[in-house]
Design an enzyme around this catalytic site. Sequence first.
Site, PDB file in Angstrom:
ATOM      1  N   HIS A  36       0.844  -1.201   0.000  1.00 36.12           N
ATOM      2  CA  HIS A  36       0.000   0.000   0.000  1.00 36.12           C
ATOM      3  C   HIS A  36       0.883   1.255   0.000  1.00 36.12           C
ATOM      4  O   HIS A  36       0.600   2.230  -0.708  1.00 36.12           O
ATOM      5  CB  HIS A  36      -0.898   0.039   1.244  1.00 36.12           C
ATOM      6  CG  HIS A  36      -1.957  -1.025   1.304  1.00 36.12           C
ATOM      7  ND1 HIS A  36      -2.078  -1.888   2.363  1.00 36.12           N
ATOM      8  CD2 HIS A  36      -2.945  -1.367   0.453  1.00 36.12           C
ATOM      9  CE1 HIS A  36      -3.100  -2.708   2.158  1.00 36.12           C
ATOM     10  NE2 HIS A  36      -3.645  -2.410   1.000  1.00 36.12           N
ATOM     11  N   LYS A  65     -15.497  -7.186   4.884  1.00 32.02           N
ATOM     12  CA  LYS A  65     -14.807  -8.265   5.604  1.00 32.02           C
ATOM     13  C   LYS A  65     -14.572  -7.844   7.050  1.00 32.02           C
ATOM     14  O   LYS A  65     -14.444  -6.655   7.342  1.00 32.02           O
ATOM     15  CB  LYS A  65     -13.499  -8.606   4.898  1.00 32.02           C
ATOM     16  CG  LYS A  65     -12.701  -7.418   4.451  1.00 32.02           C
ATOM     17  CD  LYS A  65     -11.676  -7.787   3.396  1.00 32.02           C
ATOM     18  CE  LYS A  65     -11.083  -6.531   2.794  1.00 32.02           C
ATOM     19  NZ  LYS A  65     -10.243  -6.755   1.651  1.00 32.02           N
ATOM     20  N   ARG A  97      -2.251  -5.663  -8.461  1.00 30.35           N
ATOM     21  CA  ARG A  97      -1.098  -6.508  -8.160  1.00 30.35           C
ATOM     22  C   ARG A  97      -0.918  -7.600  -9.205  1.00 30.35           C
ATOM     23  O   ARG A  97       0.184  -8.029  -9.488  1.00 30.35           O
ATOM     24  CB  ARG A  97      -1.269  -7.169  -6.785  1.00 30.35           C
ATOM     25  CG  ARG A  97      -1.198  -6.193  -5.635  1.00 30.35           C
ATOM     26  CD  ARG A  97      -1.764  -6.791  -4.395  1.00 30.35           C
ATOM     27  NE  ARG A  97      -3.169  -7.146  -4.614  1.00 30.35           N
ATOM     28  CZ  ARG A  97      -3.898  -7.854  -3.791  1.00 30.35           C
ATOM     29  NH1 ARG A  97      -3.375  -8.325  -2.690  1.00 30.35           N
ATOM     30  NH2 ARG A  97      -5.165  -8.113  -4.071  1.00 30.35           N
ATOM     31  N   SER A 122      -3.077  -7.921   3.075  1.00 32.10           N
ATOM     32  CA  SER A 122      -3.177  -7.740   4.523  1.00 32.10           C
ATOM     33  C   SER A 122      -3.492  -9.075   5.196  1.00 32.10           C
ATOM     34  O   SER A 122      -2.958  -9.377   6.269  1.00 32.10           O
ATOM     35  CB  SER A 122      -4.269  -6.712   4.838  1.00 32.10           C
ATOM     36  OG  SER A 122      -3.961  -5.496   4.212  1.00 32.10           O
TER      37      SER A 122
HETATM   38  N1  COA Z   1      -0.215  -4.040  -1.540  1.00 30.95           N
HETATM   39  C1  COA Z   1      -0.611  -4.967  -0.676  1.00 30.95           C
HETATM   40  N2  COA Z   1      -1.860  -5.415  -0.581  1.00 30.95           N
HETATM   41  C2  COA Z   1      -2.746  -4.883  -1.404  1.00 30.95           C
HETATM   42  C3  COA Z   1      -2.425  -3.920  -2.354  1.00 30.95           C
HETATM   43  C4  COA Z   1      -1.082  -3.499  -2.402  1.00 30.95           C
HETATM   44  N3  COA Z   1      -0.664  -2.576  -3.248  1.00 30.95           N
HETATM   45  N4  COA Z   1      -3.522  -3.577  -3.031  1.00 30.95           N
HETATM   46  C5  COA Z   1      -4.520  -4.318  -2.534  1.00 30.95           C
HETATM   47  N5  COA Z   1      -4.046  -5.103  -1.568  1.00 30.95           N
HETATM   48  C6  COA Z   1      -4.778  -6.089  -0.796  1.00 30.95           C
HETATM   49  C7  COA Z   1      -5.336  -5.529   0.462  1.00 30.95           C
HETATM   50  O1  COA Z   1      -4.419  -5.682   1.528  1.00 30.95           O
HETATM   51  C8  COA Z   1      -6.558  -6.374   0.647  1.00 30.95           C
HETATM   52  O2  COA Z   1      -6.185  -7.581   1.256  1.00 30.95           O
HETATM   53  P1  COA Z   1      -7.191  -8.375   2.207  1.00 30.95           P
HETATM   54  O3  COA Z   1      -8.344  -8.776   1.344  1.00 30.95           O
HETATM   55  O4  COA Z   1      -6.360  -9.493   2.651  1.00 30.95           O
HETATM   56  O5  COA Z   1      -7.614  -7.430   3.297  1.00 30.95           O
HETATM   57  C9  COA Z   1      -6.996  -6.642  -0.774  1.00 30.95           C
HETATM   58  O6  COA Z   1      -5.867  -6.518  -1.556  1.00 30.95           O
HETATM   59  C10 COA Z   1      -7.972  -5.641  -1.340  1.00 30.95           C
HETATM   60  O7  COA Z   1      -8.485  -4.904  -0.337  1.00 30.95           O
HETATM   61  P2  COA Z   1      -8.514  -3.313  -0.247  1.00 30.95           P
HETATM   62  O8  COA Z   1      -7.520  -2.641  -1.097  1.00 30.95           O
HETATM   63  O9  COA Z   1      -8.580  -2.990   1.184  1.00 30.95           O
HETATM   64  O10 COA Z   1      -9.769  -3.028  -0.930  1.00 30.95           O
HETATM   65  P3  COA Z   1     -11.094  -3.604  -0.522  1.00 30.95           P
HETATM   66  O11 COA Z   1     -11.415  -4.453  -1.662  1.00 30.95           O
HETATM   67  O12 COA Z   1     -11.209  -4.215   0.803  1.00 30.95           O
HETATM   68  O13 COA Z   1     -11.846  -2.227  -0.406  1.00 30.95           O
HETATM   69  C11 COA Z   1     -13.288  -0.574  -1.133  1.00 30.95           C
HETATM   70  C12 COA Z   1     -12.654  -1.926  -1.355  1.00 30.95           C
HETATM   71  C13 COA Z   1     -13.349  -0.163   0.309  1.00 30.95           C
HETATM   72  C14 COA Z   1     -12.484   0.446  -1.894  1.00 30.95           C
HETATM   73  C15 COA Z   1     -14.687  -0.742  -1.740  1.00 30.95           C
HETATM   74  O14 COA Z   1     -15.318  -1.813  -1.086  1.00 30.95           O
HETATM   75  C16 COA Z   1     -15.536   0.481  -1.613  1.00 30.95           C
HETATM   76  O15 COA Z   1     -15.326   1.438  -2.308  1.00 30.95           O
HETATM   77  N6  COA Z   1     -16.513   0.434  -0.703  1.00 30.95           N
HETATM   78  C17 COA Z   1     -17.418   1.534  -0.486  1.00 30.95           C
HETATM   79  C18 COA Z   1     -18.827   1.205  -0.952  1.00 30.95           C
HETATM   80  C19 COA Z   1     -18.956   1.488  -2.400  1.00 30.95           C
HETATM   81  O16 COA Z   1     -18.791   2.583  -2.877  1.00 30.95           O
HETATM   82  N7  COA Z   1     -19.319   0.438  -3.138  1.00 30.95           N
HETATM   83  C20 COA Z   1     -19.471   0.511  -4.544  1.00 30.95           C
HETATM   84  C21 COA Z   1     -18.156   0.318  -5.189  1.00 30.95           C
HETATM   85  S1  COA Z   1     -18.408  -0.236  -6.805  1.00 30.95           S
END
Ligand code: COA
Length: 166
Positions: A20, A44, A93, A131
């Site tokens: 990140h 989650k 990624r 994560s």
């Molecule tokens: N390095 C390391 N890990 C990374 C990474 C990077 N560069 N990029 C992504 N990841 C990992 C994260 O650690 C996470 O791992 P985990 O699943 O083990 O926790 C995973 O990839 C992706 O998670 P994250 O980046 O936290 O995104 P998310 O998918 O959990 O979050 C939101 C998504 C919050 C952005 C999305 O759900 C959202 O916008 N929610 C709001 C509601 C909304 O508007 N919904 C409509 C959207 S269409």
Amino acid sequence: MNRQRRAVYPGTFDPITNGHLDIIHRALAVFDCVTVAVISNPAKKALLALPERMALIRRVTHGLRGVEVASFDGLLVDFLRTVRGDVVIRGLRAISDFEYEFQMALMNRRLNRHAETVFMMPDEKYTYLSSSLVKEVVRFGGQVRGLVTPPVERVLKEKFRKAVYF
Ligand code: COA
């Protein structure tokens, strides 16, 4: 006078990893400000509470000019409007990330036609990082040096030391 270009980097950040951080650095090279937007109620179940996730991000980005940390609930596009953000940053990624990210980007654009998503690739040494993997490794006593910063490692170790397993 030109308005500053603000990118919003949303996620759960449970916890923030070096992958990140890599994306935050890349975004800062392109945008004037990067708001790291931490979702308060992730789909989650999070290990770390929202204030803990935010405090860690603040700690590990301390000294990086242009970084702000905020939380949001509800739709990301609404948050984007609130902070007058120009784009959403997402890290890609691997190809496996693409389908989900593509859906999200298009849905966000449908919800707000001004919402653009910019995808950035982290350094290849972080392409397998997540994560969840970091938490699992720490939980079972493995080594995560280089994958997360020392403050993150300390907080995770402390969490798992205190945790009671049945
Ligand atoms: N390095 C390391 N890990 C990374 C990474 C990077 N560069 N990029 C992504 N990841 C990992 C994260 O650690 C996470 O791992 P985990 O699943 O083990 O926790 C995973 O990839 C992706 O998670 P994250 O980046 O936290 O995104 P998310 O998918 O959990 O979050 C939101 C998504 C919050 C952005 C999305 O759900 C959202 O916008 N929610 C709001 C509601 C909304 O508007 N919904 C409509 C959207 S269409």
